[in-house]
Scaffold this active site. Structure first.
Site, PDB file in Angstrom:
ATOM      1  N   ARG A   1      -8.080 -20.737  -0.756  1.00 41.43           N
ATOM      2  CA  ARG A   1      -6.941 -20.444   0.105  1.00 41.43           C
ATOM      3  C   ARG A   1      -5.798 -21.412  -0.170  1.00 41.43           C
ATOM      4  O   ARG A   1      -5.995 -22.622  -0.209  1.00 41.43           O
ATOM      5  CB  ARG A   1      -7.362 -20.531   1.572  1.00 41.43           C
ATOM      6  CG  ARG A   1      -6.285 -20.125   2.568  1.00 41.43           C
ATOM      7  CD  ARG A   1      -6.806 -20.248   3.994  1.00 41.43           C
ATOM      8  NE  ARG A   1      -5.844 -19.760   4.969  1.00 41.43           N
ATOM      9  CZ  ARG A   1      -4.842 -20.483   5.472  1.00 41.43           C
ATOM     10  NH1 ARG A   1      -4.691 -21.746   5.057  1.00 41.43           N
ATOM     11  NH2 ARG A   1      -4.018 -19.971   6.355  1.00 41.43           N
TER      12      ARG A   1
ATOM     13  N   LEU B   1      11.560   1.291   6.686  1.00 42.94           N
ATOM     14  CA  LEU B   1      10.886   1.707   5.466  1.00 42.94           C
ATOM     15  C   LEU B   1      11.654   2.857   4.832  1.00 42.94           C
ATOM     16  O   LEU B   1      12.099   3.770   5.523  1.00 42.94           O
ATOM     17  CB  LEU B   1       9.457   2.157   5.788  1.00 42.94           C
ATOM     18  CG  LEU B   1       8.611   2.543   4.572  1.00 42.94           C
ATOM     19  CD1 LEU B   1       8.317   1.324   3.710  1.00 42.94           C
ATOM     20  CD2 LEU B   1       7.309   3.197   5.023  1.00 42.94           C
TER      21      LEU B   1
ATOM     22  N   GLU C   1      12.758   2.466  13.820  1.00 45.23           N
ATOM     23  CA  GLU C   1      11.850   3.526  13.359  1.00 45.23           C
ATOM     24  C   GLU C   1      10.634   3.557  14.263  1.00 45.23           C
ATOM     25  O   GLU C   1      10.509   2.769  15.195  1.00 45.23           O
ATOM     26  CB  GLU C   1      11.439   3.288  11.911  1.00 45.23           C
ATOM     27  CG  GLU C   1      10.784   1.944  11.666  1.00 45.23           C
ATOM     28  CD  GLU C   1      10.623   1.611  10.186  1.00 45.23           C
ATOM     29  OE1 GLU C   1      10.704   2.531   9.352  1.00 45.23           O
ATOM     30  OE2 GLU C   1      10.405   0.427   9.878  1.00 45.23           O
TER      31      GLU C   1
ATOM     32  N   TYR D   1       0.823  -1.201   0.000  1.00 47.25           N
ATOM     33  CA  TYR D   1       0.000   0.000   0.000  1.00 47.25           C
ATOM     34  C   TYR D   1       0.859   1.254   0.000  1.00 47.25           C
ATOM     35  O   TYR D   1       2.070   1.202   0.247  1.00 47.25           O
ATOM     36  CB  TYR D   1      -0.949   0.012   1.199  1.00 47.25           C
ATOM     37  CG  TYR D   1      -0.305   0.366   2.526  1.00 47.25           C
ATOM     38  CD1 TYR D   1      -0.460   1.635   3.076  1.00 47.25           C
ATOM     39  CD2 TYR D   1       0.449  -0.558   3.240  1.00 47.25           C
ATOM     40  CE1 TYR D   1       0.112   1.978   4.298  1.00 47.25           C
ATOM     41  CE2 TYR D   1       1.030  -0.229   4.454  1.00 47.25           C
ATOM     42  CZ  TYR D   1       0.859   1.034   4.980  1.00 47.25           C
ATOM     43  OH  TYR D   1       1.438   1.366   6.176  1.00 47.25           O
TER      44      TYR D   1
ATOM     45  N   ARG E   1       7.923   3.929  -5.119  1.00 45.30           N
ATOM     46  CA  ARG E   1       8.073   2.960  -4.023  1.00 45.30           C
ATOM     47  C   ARG E   1       7.055   1.836  -4.152  1.00 45.30           C
ATOM     48  O   ARG E   1       7.346   0.673  -3.832  1.00 45.30           O
ATOM     49  CB  ARG E   1       7.943   3.648  -2.673  1.00 45.30           C
ATOM     50  CG  ARG E   1       8.220   2.694  -1.500  1.00 45.30           C
ATOM     51  CD  ARG E   1       8.267   3.401  -0.164  1.00 45.30           C
ATOM     52  NE  ARG E   1       6.983   4.022   0.165  1.00 45.30           N
ATOM     53  CZ  ARG E   1       6.790   4.779   1.251  1.00 45.30           C
ATOM     54  NH1 ARG E   1       7.781   5.000   2.090  1.00 45.30           N
ATOM     55  NH2 ARG E   1       5.597   5.300   1.489  1.00 45.30           N
TER      56      ARG E   1
ATOM     57  N   LYS F   1       6.585  -1.936   1.803  1.00 43.88           N
ATOM     58  CA  LYS F   1       5.428  -1.347   2.487  1.00 43.88           C
ATOM     59  C   LYS F   1       4.226  -2.281   2.330  1.00 43.88           C
ATOM     60  O   LYS F   1       3.365  -2.079   1.471  1.00 43.88           O
ATOM     61  CB  LYS F   1       5.133   0.050   1.949  1.00 43.88           C
ATOM     62  CG  LYS F   1       4.208   0.872   2.852  1.00 43.88           C
ATOM     63  CD  LYS F   1       4.146   2.322   2.379  1.00 43.88           C
ATOM     64  CE  LYS F   1       3.205   3.153   3.229  1.00 43.88           C
ATOM     65  NZ  LYS F   1       3.727   3.375   4.601  1.00 43.88           N
TER      66      LYS F   1
END
Length: 285
Positions: free
Chosen positions: A100, A205, A181, A32, A51, A149
């Site tokens: 699944r 990140l 972070e 995302y 990114r 991310k």
């Protein structure tokens, strides 16, 4: 009622649906980005798109066919939802192959693409920027690829709740004695007018706001040093701050109960926030 985007369609939010077999739902198999909107314009869109492509590539996830249309989709959602200040959230998953399975589906499985907006009036004028954040330190227990991310945000969410339980606003995560972070931001300290932050690696990140802030800092003749630092160093710092797409540059005034500097937002961080907002708005699209 917001207008959202799901797999090629603009829909009222209460009509938006994704399969229960989508791998983001079952496996956290998605990436995302969040892009800020100020004055109706997108901040750092090109950086977020770059990114996003890197995250997809690192996970061997097919790029959706709408990649070239993402800017237009962002702009249409901003227009449709009358966003002056706010956020656009974009999520791409490996899709819903039909059942699944731990194994990745065939690359012909269409990715799922979802976008929605959040209205945040006065986003750049947050009162928190004038009072600063209180931070708690916690152990960093995330997986080893924090540079991607992904939608795997359970531990950062737990970290924020641990911070709230400790009477703080957020948490900084610590691994092998050094700060990695924040739960949703990059972390910095200032000592002797030098900005110190952890170097890029798989451990953190690669923040889009981070890159812009460090560039603006160097252009303003501020010193920048990329290295590991400890919580004890942070407590002894002159100033501290975090950066993110939604908070921009946000001062930190306390860590684990110890005041940073004067216990109020410092002059360097305050000026750096001003520079970031001024320069980013100049090139917003």
């Amino acid at each position: 009622m917001r207008t959202v985007y799901v797999n090629g369609d603009y829909l009222p939010e209460d009509e938006a649906k994704v399969s229960i077999f989508d791998r983001a739902f079952l496996m956290g198999d998605g990436v995302y980005e969040v892009t800020s909107v100020l004055g109706g314009k997108l901040i750092d869109f090109d950086g977020h798109r770059a990114r996003l492509e890197r995250s997809l590539d690192e996970l061997d996830m097919p790029h959706p066919s709408v990649m070239d249309d993402l800017l237009d989709i962002h702009r249409e959602l901003v227009r449709a939802n009358e966003i002056t200040d706010g956020l656009v959230y974009l999520q791409i998953t490996r899709g819903a192959p039909g059942d699944r399975d731990f194994a990745f589906p065939d690359r012909d499985t269409p990715p799922t693409v979802v976008l929605f907006t959040q209205n945040k009036p006065g986003l750049a004028d947050s009162p928190v920027a004038k009072q600063g954040l209180k931070i708690a330190s916690i152990e960093d227990l995330r997986w080893g690829r924090r540079d991607i991310k992904t939608t795997q945000l359970l531990y950062p969410s737990m970290g924020k709740m641990m911070a709230k339980k400790a009477g703080c606003d957020d948490a900084w995560m610590v691994q092998d004695g050094h700060v990695t972070e924040g739960t949703s931001n990059n972390a910095y300290i200032v000592k002797g007018n030098k900005i110190i932050t952890r170097a890029l690696s798989n451990d953190i990140l690669h923040g889009i706001t981070r890159a812009a802030v460090l560039r603006f800092a160097e252009e303003a003749q501020m010193q920048v040093e990329e290295r590991n630092f400890t919580i004890e160093e942070a407590k002894d710092a002159d100033e501290a701050f975090v950066t993110s797409a939604s908070a921009f540059v946000m001062p930190v005034v306390e860590i684990d109960g110890a005041s940073i500097g004067s216990g109020a937002p410092g002059t360097l961080v305050t000026r750096l926030r001003e520079i970031y907002l001024e320069e980013s708005l100049k090139v917003a699209i």
